[in-house]
Design an enzyme around this catalytic site. Structure first.
Site, PDB file in Angstrom:
ATOM      1  N   GLY A  34      98.766  14.351  16.616  1.00 48.16           N
ATOM      2  CA  GLY A  34      98.412  15.735  16.897  1.00 48.16           C
ATOM      3  C   GLY A  34      99.536  16.528  17.524  1.00 48.16           C
ATOM      4  N   LEU A  89      94.615  12.707   9.396  1.00 45.97           N
ATOM      5  CA  LEU A  89      93.545  11.815   9.824  1.00 45.97           C
ATOM      6  C   LEU A  89      92.270  11.973   9.005  1.00 45.97           C
ATOM      7  CD1 LEU A  89      94.216  12.199  13.616  1.00 45.97           C
ATOM      8  CD2 LEU A  89      94.311  10.021  12.392  1.00 45.97           C
ATOM      9  N   ASN A 115      95.883  11.840  20.342  1.00 46.18           N
ATOM     10  CA  ASN A 115      95.675  13.168  20.899  1.00 46.18           C
ATOM     11  C   ASN A 115      95.103  14.166  19.888  1.00 46.18           C
ATOM     12  OD1 ASN A 115      96.451  15.734  22.507  1.00 46.18           O
ATOM     13  ND2 ASN A 115      97.787  15.864  20.721  1.00 46.18           N
ATOM     14  N   THR A 136      87.686  12.734  11.280  1.00 47.83           N
ATOM     15  CA  THR A 136      89.045  12.980  11.765  1.00 47.83           C
ATOM     16  C   THR A 136      89.226  12.505  13.202  1.00 47.83           C
ATOM     17  OG1 THR A 136      89.278  14.916  10.321  1.00 47.83           O
ATOM     18  CG2 THR A 136      90.769  14.775  12.211  1.00 47.83           C
ATOM     19  N   SER A 171      86.608  14.878  25.187  1.00 45.76           N
ATOM     20  CA  SER A 171      86.290  16.201  25.707  1.00 45.76           C
ATOM     21  C   SER A 171      84.998  16.115  26.504  1.00 45.76           C
ATOM     22  CB  SER A 171      86.109  17.182  24.541  1.00 45.76           C
ATOM     23  OG  SER A 171      85.431  18.349  24.956  1.00 45.76           O
ATOM     24  N   TYR A 212      72.928  20.591   9.782  1.00 41.97           N
ATOM     25  CA  TYR A 212      74.270  20.600  10.379  1.00 41.97           C
ATOM     26  C   TYR A 212      74.376  21.551  11.559  1.00 41.97           C
ATOM     27  CZ  TYR A 212      79.328  20.209  10.749  1.00 41.97           C
ATOM     28  OH  TYR A 212      80.592  19.948  11.208  1.00 41.97           O
TER      29      TYR A 212
END
Length: 339
Positions: A34, A89, A115, A136, A171, A212
């Site tokens: 990243g 990814l 990251n 990802t 996160s 979703y």
């Protein structure tokens, strides 16, 4: 368990942390995913590059952006060997190619910092048809990490216990959703109560008619980052490798590039403290290099925020869920990994 610098907090910079742990970085081979201009990945690369690592391998999906950061690091730290490796990814083929490239460059990896991350509100999928945030943020890094395991184990053999580390960036959003084992692609399938989001969330976090919700899918992927860390910390201890998961804090980065106005407004209300990239990268470097973190005493004590240990949502450190997620991830990449 505590860090060696209790005075570090949300204002601490990665530059300062790298300087404090310079001896831990010196001569190390580091892989960072990243990496792009004005990102946490760039802040990591600049901070680590300033402390004489043996080699910095920067991995990301856009070669031009990678090379821009690599040149910046090289200019500031001309004696450091810097390699740029293209890594998408969201494509398992790309992950295999990138891992093979790294294996051809080095026989060991001392520090792997996973990251890279993405956040989207509308349904997208990886090349393999996996919901793109889970695919990802977790599955891509799961595959990448396991493919580099021989290099990580080689490093641990020569570096001593606890000095080889895998850092998985998560996160605070992990609190939004546990792993939906019965519906990880958010296709509207019925899930048991323990796989549903916490009660009391605002309506914007409710799934659409098709099942979703981008926020919940992001939360699931970030819970997966922590559960992967739990599994690694349990199963790699005998190899001398430790793993930590890190919440960088609130930073405006490219992660939010796909948000609409409502998304921006929601994100802006999530924190009273907004960090710059150098501050956002600091906790990752504490996790990666603080000598006090050379062992994981408790599988649930693997999460750091603002440069100190912090509490997670219980669903993110459940050992049974960690095991189950590892098996599901193996199925989705078509490979069994014996750690």
């Amino acid at each position: 368990m505590a860090t060696s610098h209790p005075e570090y907090n949300e204002k601490t910079s990665a530059t300062d942390v790298a300087s404090a742990f310079a001896s831990q970085i010196h001569n190390k081979i580091v892989v960072i995913t990243g990496v792009g201009p004005n990102s946490l990945g760039e802040a990591l690369a600049l901070a680590i590059g300033g402390q004489k690592p043996s080699k910095l391998i920067l991995a990301s999906r856009t070669e031009a952006k990678l090379l821009e950061v690599a040149e910046k690091v090289q200019k500031l730290s001309p004696n450091v060997s810097v390699e740029a490796v293209v890594l998408n990814l969201a494509s398992q083929k790309s992950v295999h190619t990138a891992a093979s490239k790294i294996q051809s460059l080095v026989d060991r990896v001392d520090t792997l910092i996973n990251n890279a991350g993405m956040m989207v509100l509308d349904r997208q999928t990886t090349e393999e048809g996996i919901e793109v945030q889970f695919g990802t943020n977790h599955i891509g890094h799961f595959l990448f990490t396991n493919l580099l395991m021989p290099q990580l184990k080689n490093a641990a053999k020569v570096s001593g216990p606890g000095l080889t580390r895998i850092i998985n960036v998560t996160s605070a959003g992990h609190r939004l959703s546990p792993i939906r084992f019965h519906d990880y692609n958010f296709e509207g399938k019925k899930v048991p109560i323990e796989e549903r989001p916490p009660e009391g969330l605002p309506p914007m976090f409710s799934p659409s008619a098709e099942g979703y919700n981008g926020w919940l899918a992001y939360g699931q992927s970030k819970a997966a980052n922590i559960l992967f860390t739990v599994y690694l910390s349990q199963h790699l201890a005998n190899s001398g490798i430790v793993s930590y998961s890190v919440h960088p804090g609130s930073i405006w980065t490219g992660l939010s590039r796909d948000l609409d106005d409502a998304g921006y407004e929601t994100i802006s209300k999530t924190s009273n403290v907004w960090k710059n990239a150098d501050q956002g990268a600091a906790t990752m470097l504490v996790a990666a290099y603080d000598p006090a973190l050379a062992a994981v005493s408790d599988p649930s004590a693997i999460y750091l925020s603002d440069c100190q240990f912090a509490k997670t949502a219980p669903h993110a450190v459940n050992a049974d869920s960690a095991e189950r997620l590892f098996r599901l991830s193996e199925e989705l990449v078509g490979i069994k990994f014996a750690l």
